[in-house]
Design an enzyme around this catalytic site. Structure first.
Site, PDB file in Angstrom:
ATOM      1  N   LYS A  72       0.859  -1.198   0.000  1.00 56.46           N
ATOM      2  CA  LYS A  72       0.000   0.000   0.000  1.00 56.46           C
ATOM      3  C   LYS A  72       0.891   1.243   0.000  1.00 56.46           C
ATOM      4  O   LYS A  72       2.101   1.151   0.258  1.00 56.46           O
ATOM      5  CB  LYS A  72      -0.907  -0.025   1.222  1.00 56.46           C
ATOM      6  CG  LYS A  72      -0.175   0.000   2.563  1.00 56.46           C
ATOM      7  CD  LYS A  72      -1.122  -0.306   3.720  1.00 56.46           C
ATOM      8  CE  LYS A  72      -0.377  -0.323   5.040  1.00 56.46           C
ATOM      9  NZ  LYS A  72      -1.216  -0.836   6.131  1.00 56.46           N
ATOM     10  N   MET A 100      10.571  24.425   1.407  1.00 55.70           N
ATOM     11  CA  MET A 100       9.811  23.434   0.648  1.00 55.70           C
ATOM     12  C   MET A 100      10.723  22.594  -0.259  1.00 55.70           C
ATOM     13  O   MET A 100      10.539  21.386  -0.396  1.00 55.70           O
ATOM     14  CB  MET A 100       8.739  24.136  -0.189  1.00 55.70           C
ATOM     15  CG  MET A 100       7.777  23.171  -0.852  1.00 55.70           C
ATOM     16  SD  MET A 100       6.607  23.959  -1.961  1.00 55.70           S
ATOM     17  CE  MET A 100       5.290  24.400  -0.883  1.00 55.70           C
ATOM     18  N   ARG A 105     -11.765  -0.689  13.632  1.00 53.25           N
ATOM     19  CA  ARG A 105     -11.492   0.095  12.426  1.00 53.25           C
ATOM     20  C   ARG A 105     -12.425  -0.406  11.331  1.00 53.25           C
ATOM     21  O   ARG A 105     -13.280   0.319  10.865  1.00 53.25           O
ATOM     22  CB  ARG A 105     -10.015  -0.068  12.044  1.00 53.25           C
ATOM     23  CG  ARG A 105      -9.530   0.854  10.981  1.00 53.25           C
ATOM     24  CD  ARG A 105      -8.022   0.859  10.836  1.00 53.25           C
ATOM     25  NE  ARG A 105      -7.454  -0.432  10.464  1.00 53.25           N
ATOM     26  CZ  ARG A 105      -6.148  -0.617  10.231  1.00 53.25           C
ATOM     27  NH1 ARG A 105      -5.299   0.382  10.345  1.00 53.25           N
ATOM     28  NH2 ARG A 105      -5.702  -1.806   9.895  1.00 53.25           N
ATOM     29  N   TYR A 110      14.689  31.709   6.387  1.00 52.15           N
ATOM     30  CA  TYR A 110      13.561  32.525   6.854  1.00 52.15           C
ATOM     31  C   TYR A 110      13.729  32.908   8.323  1.00 52.15           C
ATOM     32  O   TYR A 110      14.052  32.059   9.161  1.00 52.15           O
ATOM     33  CB  TYR A 110      12.246  31.740   6.738  1.00 52.15           C
ATOM     34  CG  TYR A 110      11.766  31.544   5.318  1.00 52.15           C
ATOM     35  CD1 TYR A 110      11.473  32.643   4.503  1.00 52.15           C
ATOM     36  CD2 TYR A 110      11.595  30.272   4.803  1.00 52.15           C
ATOM     37  CE1 TYR A 110      11.022  32.449   3.203  1.00 52.15           C
ATOM     38  CE2 TYR A 110      11.142  30.072   3.503  1.00 52.15           C
ATOM     39  CZ  TYR A 110      10.859  31.169   2.708  1.00 52.15           C
ATOM     40  OH  TYR A 110      10.416  30.983   1.429  1.00 52.15           O
TER      41      TYR A 110
HETATM   42  C1  LIG Z   1      -0.608  -1.906   6.698  1.00 51.41           C
HETATM   43  C2  LIG Z   1      -1.228  -3.173   7.115  1.00 51.41           C
HETATM   44  C3  LIG Z   1      -0.428  -4.304   7.367  1.00 51.41           C
HETATM   45  C4  LIG Z   1       1.085  -4.280   7.327  1.00 51.41           C
HETATM   46  O1  LIG Z   1       1.583  -3.640   8.479  1.00 51.41           O
HETATM   47  P1  LIG Z   1       3.159  -3.590   8.780  1.00 51.41           P
HETATM   48  O2  LIG Z   1       3.241  -3.152  10.189  1.00 51.41           O
HETATM   49  O3  LIG Z   1       3.759  -2.586   7.849  1.00 51.41           O
HETATM   50  O4  LIG Z   1       3.681  -4.954   8.556  1.00 51.41           O
HETATM   51  C5  LIG Z   1      -1.073  -5.493   7.661  1.00 51.41           C
HETATM   52  N1  LIG Z   1      -2.427  -5.561   7.722  1.00 51.41           N
HETATM   53  C6  LIG Z   1      -3.219  -4.497   7.508  1.00 51.41           C
HETATM   54  C7  LIG Z   1      -4.696  -4.649   7.578  1.00 51.41           C
HETATM   55  C8  LIG Z   1      -2.651  -3.264   7.212  1.00 51.41           C
HETATM   56  O5  LIG Z   1      -3.434  -2.212   7.006  1.00 51.41           O
END
Ligand SMILES: *Cc1c(COP(=O)(O)O)cnc(C)c1O
Length: 368
Positions: free
Chosen positions: A38, A309, A135, A261
């Site tokens: 992801k 930036m 969640r 700045y």
């Molecule tokens: C992001 C995520 C993971 C992986 O988590 P890590 O700590 O990076 O290994 C596993 N399961 C779900 C549902 C996630 O959202």
């Protein structure tokens, strides 16, 4: 792609391959490895690292959103699970592209079933159980949940390939309670003759520290990229990314002169200050002021003044030899280099945020 800027993220595909192999070895042949890619593979470039992961022990890919899944699907046929919620109006796009979806209601499963039937396809789903993270997921304490799972599994055009939960990692006792709730659901489903093939719960930390929780598959993100947070087990992984740049210009300034700045840094001696072409728009935390440093010729050079930036300044007075165009490491794994772990500490966040916040601007360079 031509490299047209000095600020780049170097991705060590050999390290990624060896991390993947080490994890696969650790979990054993009977447990599948779902590689979590992801957020553009935690900043490493999901489409560019997918094959390295899959060719070195990963069995499955996972992302958070449908768009992330489709970007990968454009180039690869690998199985991909969207772990987040996919709103009803996007289900068709997902199914038509053979993306596996997370479901936690009969309502969505039925919609998926209708779409799959319309196209004469089979939609794949993993059911999510909320065992306490609160969640996403079905409530295991609700008696109707088992009926709903049974109804979902009876749909003709859906293959329920997996069932999963996510741990809050609030402590061993809490993890255990969550796992008991999860196994409770699995057992009750079994009593009704429903056996879902892929049961999974563990993320990186649980994969290493709680080997009892591996089940059929583990979902590993951070660890693949060399981020270590576990405490009990041990697995040998290496940081995959190096964030680096080159000096744009060197300024020779007098004692008492300000930099940047508001002149929030003033030279306490005659100084050499190097300008570096990266900034907070590259995803470098702005709150690194007075804490951050870059590594030039193996020496730590503190960042001075407000971070801009697109550029930052570093005090290079203590370097005997320094020139424009010289290499500077922003995050790396070498001696005196700021690791992702240290960056997280200094910026008061976690390692996953440090790497996933790196923006699209710095080009990724893949080293085989
Ligand atoms: C992001 C995520 C993971 C992986 O988590 P890590 O700590 O990076 O290994 C596993 N399961 C779900 C549902 C996630 O959202």
């Amino acid at each position: 792609m031509k490299v047209l800027r000095d600020t780049v993220i170097e991705i060590d595909l050999k390290a990624l391959a060896s991390n993947t192999k080490a994890i696969k070895e650790y979990i054993g042949q009977d447990v599948k490895l779902m590689a979590v890619v992801k957020a553009n593979g935690y900043g490493h470039g999901a489409t560019k690292i997918a094959s390295t992961l899959m060719e070195n022990g990963a069995d499955y890919l996972a992302v958070a959103t449908l768009i992330e899944a489709l970007e990968i699907r454009d180039q690869w046929d690998y199985p991909i699970l969207v772990m987040g919620h996919t709103p009803d109006q996007y289900l068709e796009e997902a199914i038509r592209n053979n993306i596996v979806l997370t479901v936690f209601s009969y309502h969505q499963a039925k919609l998926m079933d209708d779409i799959a039937q319309k196209y004469g396809e089979k939609a794949k789903a993993h059911i999510k159980i909320d065992t306490g993270f609160h969640r996403l997921g079905m409530d295991p304490k609700d008696e109707k949940t088992i009926d709903e799972i049974a109804k979902i599994c009876s749909l003709k055009n859906i293959e329920v390939e997996g069932i999963f939960t996510h741990l809050a990692l609030a402590g061993e006792e809490h993890d255990k309670r969550q796992m008991e709730l999860f196994i409770g659901v699995i057992d009750k489903a079994k009593e009704r003759g429903i056996d879902i093939p892929l049961k999974h719960a563990a993320d990186s930390i649980a994969t290493v520290d709680s080997t009892d929780y591996h089940m059929d598959m583990v979902r590993v993100g951070a660890l693949l990229y060399g981020m270590v947070s576990h405490s009990k087990g041990f697995i040998n992984v290496k940081q995959v990314m190096t964030f680096k740049t080159k000096i744009s210009q060197i300024h020779y300034i007098e004692e008492g002169e300000g930099v940047g700045y508001d002149y929030l840094w003033k030279a306490s001696r005659t100084s050499k200050v190097a300008t570096l072409p990266f900034g907070y728009a590259d995803g470098y935390p702005r709150n690194m002021r007075d804490k951050g440093y870059v590594t030039i010729a193996g020496k730590k050079c503190p960042l001075v003044g407000v971070l801009c930036m697109d550029q930052v300044m570093a005090d290079v007075t203590d370097l005997d030899e320094v020139w424009e165009g010289m290499d500077a490491v922003i995050y790396g794994g070498g001696e005196n280099q700021m690791t992702i772990a240290e960056a997280a500490k200094l910026a008061e966040t976690n390692k996953n945020e440090i790497i996933s916040r790196i923006s699209a601007r710095p080009q990724r360079i893949y080293v085989k």
